[in-house]
Structures are given as structure tokens and as C-alpha cells.
Enzyme design. Structure first.
Site, PDB file in Angstrom:
ATOM      1  N   CYS A  75      -5.734 -10.009  -4.155  1.00 34.79           N
ATOM      2  CA  CYS A  75      -4.421 -10.642  -3.957  1.00 34.79           C
ATOM      3  C   CYS A  75      -4.543 -11.924  -3.138  1.00 34.79           C
ATOM      4  CB  CYS A  75      -3.493  -9.644  -3.278  1.00 34.79           C
ATOM      5  SG  CYS A  75      -1.886 -10.321  -2.842  1.00 34.79           S
ATOM      6  N   CYS A 110      -1.875 -12.590  -0.510  1.00 31.76           N
ATOM      7  CA  CYS A 110      -2.039 -11.757   0.693  1.00 31.76           C
ATOM      8  C   CYS A 110      -3.179 -12.269   1.570  1.00 31.76           C
ATOM      9  CB  CYS A 110      -2.366 -10.321   0.313  1.00 31.76           C
ATOM     10  SG  CYS A 110      -1.411  -9.691  -1.064  1.00 31.76           S
ATOM     11  N   ASP A 111      -4.298 -12.633   0.958  1.00 29.25           N
ATOM     12  CA  ASP A 111      -5.515 -12.862   1.739  1.00 29.25           C
ATOM     13  C   ASP A 111      -6.014 -14.308   1.741  1.00 29.25           C
ATOM     14  OD1 ASP A 111      -5.551 -10.153   2.331  1.00 29.25           O
ATOM     15  OD2 ASP A 111      -6.736  -9.650   0.575  1.00 29.25           O
TER      16      ASP A 111
HETATM   17  P1  FAD Z   1       2.619   0.859  -4.375  1.00 33.07           P
HETATM   18  O1  FAD Z   1       2.411   0.302  -3.042  1.00 33.07           O
HETATM   19  O2  FAD Z   1       1.601   0.650  -5.437  1.00 33.07           O
HETATM   20  O3  FAD Z   1       2.875   2.433  -4.199  1.00 33.07           O
HETATM   21  C1  FAD Z   1       2.909   3.268  -5.302  1.00 33.07           C
HETATM   22  C2  FAD Z   1       3.110   4.687  -4.811  1.00 33.07           C
HETATM   23  O4  FAD Z   1       3.328   5.536  -5.931  1.00 33.07           O
HETATM   24  C3  FAD Z   1       1.911   5.288  -4.047  1.00 33.07           C
HETATM   25  O5  FAD Z   1       2.385   5.926  -2.897  1.00 33.07           O
HETATM   26  C4  FAD Z   1       1.350   6.342  -5.007  1.00 33.07           C
HETATM   27  O6  FAD Z   1       0.820   7.467  -4.319  1.00 33.07           O
HETATM   28  C5  FAD Z   1       2.624   6.742  -5.741  1.00 33.07           C
HETATM   29  N1  FAD Z   1       2.402   7.349  -7.035  1.00 33.07           N
HETATM   30  C6  FAD Z   1       1.722   6.853  -8.113  1.00 33.07           C
HETATM   31  N2  FAD Z   1       1.711   7.760  -9.114  1.00 33.07           N
HETATM   32  C7  FAD Z   1       2.412   8.843  -8.643  1.00 33.07           C
HETATM   33  C8  FAD Z   1       2.737  10.122  -9.195  1.00 33.07           C
HETATM   34  N3  FAD Z   1       2.336  10.469 -10.436  1.00 33.07           N
HETATM   35  N4  FAD Z   1       3.440  10.990  -8.432  1.00 33.07           N
HETATM   36  C9  FAD Z   1       3.844  10.637  -7.187  1.00 33.07           C
HETATM   37  N5  FAD Z   1       3.580   9.455  -6.629  1.00 33.07           N
HETATM   38  C10 FAD Z   1       2.851   8.579  -7.353  1.00 33.07           C
HETATM   39  N6  FAD Z   1       1.805  -7.599  -0.529  1.00 33.07           N
HETATM   40  C11 FAD Z   1       2.343  -8.326   0.473  1.00 33.07           C
HETATM   41  O7  FAD Z   1       3.547  -8.589   0.468  1.00 33.07           O
HETATM   42  N7  FAD Z   1       1.579  -8.743   1.520  1.00 33.07           N
HETATM   43  C12 FAD Z   1       0.259  -8.455   1.625  1.00 33.07           C
HETATM   44  O8  FAD Z   1      -0.404  -8.873   2.578  1.00 33.07           O
HETATM   45  C13 FAD Z   1      -0.326  -7.679   0.595  1.00 33.07           C
HETATM   46  N8  FAD Z   1      -1.634  -7.360   0.631  1.00 33.07           N
HETATM   47  C14 FAD Z   1      -2.182  -6.605  -0.361  1.00 33.07           C
HETATM   48  C15 FAD Z   1      -3.520  -6.289  -0.298  1.00 33.07           C
HETATM   49  C16 FAD Z   1      -4.109  -5.534  -1.273  1.00 33.07           C
HETATM   50  C17 FAD Z   1      -5.569  -5.194  -1.180  1.00 33.07           C
HETATM   51  C18 FAD Z   1      -3.322  -5.071  -2.379  1.00 33.07           C
HETATM   52  C19 FAD Z   1      -3.946  -4.216  -3.440  1.00 33.07           C
HETATM   53  C20 FAD Z   1      -1.991  -5.416  -2.473  1.00 33.07           C
HETATM   54  C21 FAD Z   1      -1.401  -6.195  -1.468  1.00 33.07           C
HETATM   55  N9  FAD Z   1      -0.069  -6.565  -1.521  1.00 33.07           N
HETATM   56  C22 FAD Z   1       0.491  -7.270  -0.506  1.00 33.07           C
HETATM   57  C23 FAD Z   1       0.792  -6.150  -2.637  1.00 33.07           C
HETATM   58  C24 FAD Z   1       1.627  -4.942  -2.203  1.00 33.07           C
HETATM   59  O9  FAD Z   1       0.771  -3.966  -1.663  1.00 33.07           O
HETATM   60  C25 FAD Z   1       2.378  -4.370  -3.380  1.00 33.07           C
HETATM   61  O10 FAD Z   1       3.183  -5.369  -3.973  1.00 33.07           O
HETATM   62  C26 FAD Z   1       3.287  -3.225  -2.943  1.00 33.07           C
HETATM   63  O11 FAD Z   1       2.544  -2.221  -2.281  1.00 33.07           O
HETATM   64  C27 FAD Z   1       4.012  -2.601  -4.115  1.00 33.07           C
HETATM   65  O12 FAD Z   1       4.774  -1.565  -3.626  1.00 33.07           O
HETATM   66  P2  FAD Z   1       5.272  -0.383  -4.553  1.00 33.07           P
HETATM   67  O13 FAD Z   1       6.068   0.511  -3.666  1.00 33.07           O
HETATM   68  O14 FAD Z   1       5.922  -0.907  -5.757  1.00 33.07           O
HETATM   69  O15 FAD Z   1       3.970   0.381  -5.063  1.00 33.07           O
END
Ligand code: FAD
Ligand code: NAP
Length: 313
Positions: free
Chosen positions: A136, A139-140
Site C-alpha cells: 500500500c 500507507c507506506d
Molecule cells: P479488513 O480490514 O480487510 O477486515 C476484514 C475483516 O473481515 C477481518 O477482520 C476478517 O477476519 C473478517 N473476515 C473475512 N472473512 C470472514 C468470514 N468468513 N467470517 C468472519 N469474518 C471474516 N489504510 C489506511 O487508511 N492507512 C494505512 O496506513 C494503511 N496501511 C495498510 C497497510 C497494509 C500492510 C495493508 C494490507 C493495508 C493498509 N491499509 C491502510 C488499508 C486498510 O487496512 C484497509 O483499507 C482496511 O483495513 C479495510 O477495512 P475493512 O474493514 O473493509 O476490511
């Protein structure tokens, strides 16, 4: 086998899921949130987070997610550690089953299962992930001020990440396994006109090279896909931008997905094609993919669910 009845079931515990839980709990909907295999979501695998509003100092991703979890619990959300293995959206209440065998009967469901960046799946990538290998740039990228970085990939994401990185890095090299990009022409034109970016065509990453103490990336070993010749490149950081995979396998056949497998939500809201099922965060958003936008959509999904339930009486 336990059976749980709830007005709102939230699947996923990233920023979208926890924010939905906070809003649904404060609307007195007594939501149940199922955390999944990665409690806290994608931010659990990163370190510094500098762009989540409200924190003047750098915060840590796992700390932020712990705060979101505690906040959701404080306002009354029920958090359960289980992973959903099947859903039946054919009639309400929706029947959702966890791997533990637990059955959830829900009047409304918020899907917040996120997405996972695709990785090259080579051992050195795993070794340096978080120590010079990132998925990302937004992010980094900031951590590579004045440094040399490489971006792997040839789609829109790779081109956008490369351009974004020129705000920070002194030199950006895009490495693509083909002789032409898949990215939209307009983005390609911008990239080719950017003097800070060069492209290495027809090469794949053989190895990410680095030091142990401190653990950091120093370069890349590339192979020419036609001649097998090896090319070494000195870089301080590598951004893997070869696509994302939305976590939607579970919902195939139950809900409309777009051509890339993301949940197709209606424009400007979180409604899906199934009344009473809402989607928030990276599972439905292939453009922004940020914690703050996921959290915002979690809020929207809870408000949409609340209105849906109110209309149903
Ligand atoms: P996610 O964070 O992907 O969470 C998905 C959730 O769904 C998880 O808890 C998982 O356990 C759950 N899940 C999946 N399948 C199932 C299932 N079958 N049953 C129950 N639960 C399930 N964004 C920023 O704004 N700033 C940053 O600095 C930043 N740094 C990042 C660094 C890295 C390395 C990465 C990979 C991403 C980064 N991002 C950052 C992006 C950010 O993390 C994502 O946009 C954000 O986490 C998305 O949130 P979400 O809730 O949609 O999903
Ligand atoms: P993508 O379009 O699927 O492109 C992935 C790129 O990575 C391809 O060039 C692919 O190479 C390469 N790749 C895949 N696996 C690889 C591997 N193992 N090793 C090396 N290279 C590999 O993914 P994306 O760029 O993330 O875009 C996903 C979707 O989001 C697209 O629909 C895109 O248009 C959209 N998007 C839109 C915007 C925007 O509108 N501004 C921005 C970002 C993303 P090949 O070319 O050889 O297959």
C-alpha cells in the site's frame, strides 16, 4: 450447537465492521459481530499509521484496531470469535453459519469481510513484509522520502501507486512481467511523462534482497522472462501492486458480485441486491481502500440497516 438471534449481524472486524458495530449498538440494535480469522483486519499486519484522522502522532495499526474493538464492546456490540462458513440470503431472517457450528438468525446483515492484497508468494517477500515490502503506497510511501523504490505490477493500481510514490521517493522503477501495461491509457500517459519513473519491462522478481540487522530491503534480483538473464536493482522499498482479492467466496451465488468479485453495492449507499444485506469497506470498494473510507462505509451500512429495519417495523 448455539443459535443466536439478532437484528443486525456484522461479518468482519476491520475498520468497517467495528464502525458498523459502534453505530448499530448506539442505535440499540444489539448487533452481533463475528470477527473472522483476522480479528482487527488488515491493519493488524502493518505498523505505523499516519493517515487515520484524530491522531496527531503516528499510531500503530494493531493499537488502532484494539481501540476500535474496545469501543464497539463498550457501546454494547457482542463480539464473537468465529468465522462464517455459509450464508442463506434467500429469506429473512437470514441464516448464517459459523465454522464453530453456531447459527446466526439475523434480520439484517452487514458484510465487512474486506480484501487481501495479492502477493508474489516468494519466500523473500514474506521475510521483508513490513520491513521494506509493502502492499500500500498511500500507507507506506511517506517512509521512503528521498529513497529509491520499485513497484511490481502493470495494472491501474501499479501505475497509480508509482505516481503517488513520486511525491516521496527520489526514483520509482516499475517492474512488469509483460511488454505493455494493462492500466488505462490516460494513466499510462501520465506515468510515461513523469521524469521520476522508469519502467523495466518483461521482468519478474526472483528475489527481494536485504539485510538482517536492521531488517531492511536493499535491492531486487529480477529475471528477464524471455532470456532468463538476471538483473540486479538497488532499491530501499518494494511495493507489490498485482491486485487485490475481495473476500467474497462465501457469498458467491447468494448476492450480486461485480466482474472482479467485489460486492456490487448501490451507488452512494451500502445496499446490495438483497434487501436487508449491506456491504461496507474493502469488500465493496476497489478504488479507495483506506481505513478511514472503510470506517465511513461501516457507519453508512449501520445507518442503512437501521432505516431498513425501521421501515419493516
Ligand atoms: P479488513 O480490514 O480487510 O477486515 C476484514 C475483516 O473481515 C477481518 O477482520 C476478517 O477476519 C473478517 N473476515 C473475512 N472473512 C470472514 C468470514 N468468513 N467470517 C468472519 N469474518 C471474516 N489504510 C489506511 O487508511 N492507512 C494505512 O496506513 C494503511 N496501511 C495498510 C497497510 C497494509 C500492510 C495493508 C494490507 C493495508 C493498509 N491499509 C491502510 C488499508 C486498510 O487496512 C484497509 O483499507 C482496511 O483495513 C479495510 O477495512 P475493512 O474493514 O473493509 O476490511
Ligand atoms: P489488475 O488490473 O488485475 O492488474 C494486476 C497487474 O499485476 C497485471 O498487470 C498483472 O500482470 C500483474 N500481476 C498479477 N499477478 C502477478 C504476479 N504474480 N507477478 C507479477 N505481476 C503480476 O489489478 P489492479 O491494478 O489492482 O486493478 C484491479 C481493478 O481495480 C481493475 O479493474 C482496475 O481498473 C481497478 N482500479 C481502478 C483504479 C482507477 O480507476 N483509478 C485504480 C486502481 C484499480 P498481467 O498484465 O501480466 O496480467
Amino acid at each position: 450447537m448455539s443459535e443466536h438471534h439478532t437484528k443486525v449481524l456484522i461479518i468482519g472486524s476491520g475498520p468497517a465492521g467495528y464502525t458498523a458495530a459502534v453505530y448499530a449498538a448506539r442505535a440499540n440494535l444489539k448487533p452481533i459481530l463475528v470477527q473472522g480469522i483476522q480479528p482487527g483486519g488488515q491493519l493488524m499486519i502493518t505498523t505505523d499509521v499516519e493517515n487515520y484522522p484524530g491522531f496527531a502522532e503516528v499510531i500503530q495499526g494493531p493499537w488502532l484496531m484494539e481501540q476500535m474493538k474496545v469501543q464497539a464492546a463498550h457501546v454494547g456490540a457482542i463480539l464473537m470469535s468465529d468465522t462464517i462458513k455459509s450464508v442463506d440470503f434467500s429469506k429473512r431472517p437470514f441464516k448464517v453459519i459459523g465454522e464453530s457450528g453456531a447459527v446466526f438468525m439475523a434480520e439484517a446483515v452487514i458484510i465487512a469481510t474486506g480484501a487481501q492484497a495479492k502477493w508474489l508468494e516468494i519466500p523473500s517477500e514474506n521475510k521483508f513484509r513490513g520491513y521494506g515490502v509493502s502492499g500500500c503506497a498511500t500507507c507506506d510511501g511517506f517512509f521512503y522520502r528521498g529513497k529509491k523504490v520499485a513497484v511490481i505490477g502493470g495494472g491501474n493500481t501499479a501505475v497509480e501507486e508509482a505516481m503517488y510514490l513520486t511525491n516521496h521517493a527520489s526514483e520509482v522503477t516499475v517492474i512488469h512481467r509483460r511488454a505493455k501495461f494493462k492500466a488505462e491509457k490516460i494513466l499510462q500517459d501520465r506515468l510515461f511523462n513523469n521524469p521520476k519513473i522508469k519502467v523495466i519491462w518483461n521482468h519478474k522478481v526472483e528475489e527481494i534482497v536485504g539485510t538482517e540487522e536492521p531488517k531492511s530491503v536493499t535491492g531486487l534480483k529480477l529475471t528477464n522472462v524471455s532470456t532468463n538473464e538476471v538483473l540486479e536493482l538497488l532499491v530501499d522499498g518494494v511495493f507489490i501492486a498485482i491486485g487485490h482479492r475481495p473476500m467474497t467466496d462465501l457469498f458467491k451465488g447468494q448476492i450480486t458480485l461485480d466482474e472482479h468479485g467485489y460486492i456490487a453495492a448501490k451507488l452512494g449507499c451500502t445496499e446490495t441486491n438483497i434487501p436487508g444485506v449491506f456491504a461496507a469497506g474493502d469488500v465493496q470498494d476497489k478504488v479507495y481502500r483506506q481505513a478511514v473510507t472503510a470506517a465511513g462505509q461501516g457507519c453508512m451500512a449501520a445507518l442503512d440497516a437501521e432505516r431498513f429495519l425501521a421501515a419493516k417495523g
